[in-house]
Design a protein around this motif. Structure first.
Motif, short mmCIF file in Angstrom:
data_model
loop_
_atom_site.label_atom_id
_atom_site.label_comp_id
_atom_site.label_asym_id
_atom_site.label_seq_id
_atom_site.Cartn_x
_atom_site.Cartn_y
_atom_site.Cartn_z
N VAL A 167 0.79 -1.27 -0.06
CA VAL A 167 -0.16 0.08 -0.06
C VAL A 167 0.79 1.10 0.16
O VAL A 167 0.56 2.15 -0.73
CB VAL A 167 -0.89 0.05 1.33
N TRP A 168 2.13 1.34 0.94
CA TRP A 168 2.95 2.35 0.96
C TRP A 168 3.41 2.54 -0.46
O TRP A 168 3.36 3.83 -0.94
CB TRP A 168 3.86 2.12 2.05
N ASN A 169 4.10 1.81 -1.39
CA ASN A 169 4.40 1.82 -2.57
C ASN A 169 3.50 2.40 -3.72
O ASN A 169 3.87 3.45 -4.40
CB ASN A 169 4.93 0.55 -3.43
N ARG A 170 2.02 2.09 -3.21
CA ARG A 170 1.03 2.52 -4.19
C ARG A 170 0.82 3.98 -3.98
O ARG A 170 0.62 5.00 -4.94
CB ARG A 170 -0.27 1.73 -4.02
N LEU A 171 0.83 4.19 -2.66
CA LEU A 171 0.71 5.90 -2.40
C LEU A 171 1.65 6.89 -2.72
O LEU A 171 1.51 7.80 -3.34
CB LEU A 171 0.57 5.94 -0.64
N VAL A 172 2.99 6.33 -2.75
CA VAL A 172 4.21 6.87 -3.40
C VAL A 172 4.13 7.13 -4.83
O VAL A 172 4.18 8.29 -5.20
CB VAL A 172 5.27 6.21 -3.13
N CYS A 173 3.51 6.03 -5.47
CA CYS A 173 3.25 6.22 -6.94
C CYS A 173 2.16 7.20 -7.16
O CYS A 173 2.23 8.10 -8.36
CB CYS A 173 2.85 5.14 -7.36
#
Length: 292
Positions: free
Chosen positions: A266-272
């Motif tokens: 989820v964190w990677n998705r938010l960064v993207c």
């Protein structure tokens, strides 16, 4: 292509700034010499390049810090909080220039080849670097705005403005000049290094028959030649807006491709998502600045 345009423009600025202290040589000659010398540092290896990056950083940090402290000693609240007309429009107009000044951070992407645990440390180092530099620049600009009357600015360099507004500090214009010069040279040096490493990586991963003979030194020479060519052909400062537009577009396209990675948390998705939003704003601001 957009990287060569960016570096060509920065190299021309290096020549213009160096011409002030070496008037016997033309800015074009100094531009080519600066590219050759900085490419020589990269050609010499990472230890030499890293040493000079420390030198640039120290000079820039001292210049910004000393200027910030001195300006804060003359800080006036009525100047800093003075109402200005067309603030929103001015902010939009200056945004591409501000974004252009941060493009040197592109060199962070080349660190993956020389640092331990790049997946973690490059990201962490980049975030800390951008945050620290951003905070330093905010303090620097806030101190100047609060210490200098708006009528002092006009079409003058910052060194000339401070010389006019704070004449008691005779060394300040020189300090600002060398801080700006080293910032330009540091950006040019880091980007030559970055482009050379990234070009090597692209060529080695390609399907060309001669990729085995490619080395960092050869890509450094090739990059330097391309930058020299770009520096001799670029004349219009609108290249800043075009460079931000092209690089921001490449950022957005690269980040969008990451959404196809199924292993992302989820964190990677938010960064993207934040990356796409930020890149989209860069594209809009750049297009607006080019059209007006």
């Amino acid at each position: 292509m957009c990287s060569s345009d960016l570096l060509g423009f920065v190299a021309r600025q290096a020549g213009v700034w160096l011409h002030e202290i070496v008037p016997s040589l033309s800015s074009e000659t100094l531009c080519l010499l600066s590219i050759a010398v900085l490419a020589g540092f990269v050609y010499a290896g990472k230890n030499v390049s890293a040493f000079w990056q420390y030198v640039y950083s120290i000079v820039i940090f001292l210049g910004i810090t000393i200027t910030t402290v001195l300006c804060f000693t003359h800080f006036k609240g009525e100047l800093f909080f003075k109402e200005q007309k067309e603030e929103a429009l001015s902010l939009v107009m200056i945004t591409p220039v501000l974004l252009f000044s941060f493009l040197g951070f592109e060199s962070i992407s080349s660190l993956y080849a020389i640092v331990k645990n790049p997946r973690k440390n490059v990201l962490l180092g980049g975030m800390i670097g951008v945050a620290c530099v951003g905070a330093l620049y905010v303090a620097f600009s806030s101190a100047i705005i609060g210490a200098v009357e708006s009528s002092c600015f006009g079409n003058l360099s910052l060194a000339s403005v401070l010389k006019k507004a704070l004449p008691q500090y005779t060394f300040l214009p020189t300090l600002i000049y060398f801080g700006g010069l080293f910032a330009i040279l540091g950006t040019l040096h880091s980007m030559i290094w970055s482009v050379s490493v990234l070009l090597l990586d692209v060529l080695q991963k390609g399907k060309t028959s001669w990729k085995k003979g490619v080395s960092t030194r050869r890509t450094t020479i090739l990059s330097a030649c391309v930058i020299m060519l770009a520096s001799m052909t670029l004349r219009n400062e609108a290249i800043m807006h075009m460079t931000v537009l092209l690089i921001a577009t490449s950022y957005v396209l690269s980040i969008v491709a990451l959404f196809g990675e199924k292993s992302h948390r989820v964190w990677n998705r938010l960064v993207c998502i934040f990356g796409v939003l930020g890149g989209g704003l860069m594209v809009l601001f750049s297009i607006y600045s080019l059209l007006i």
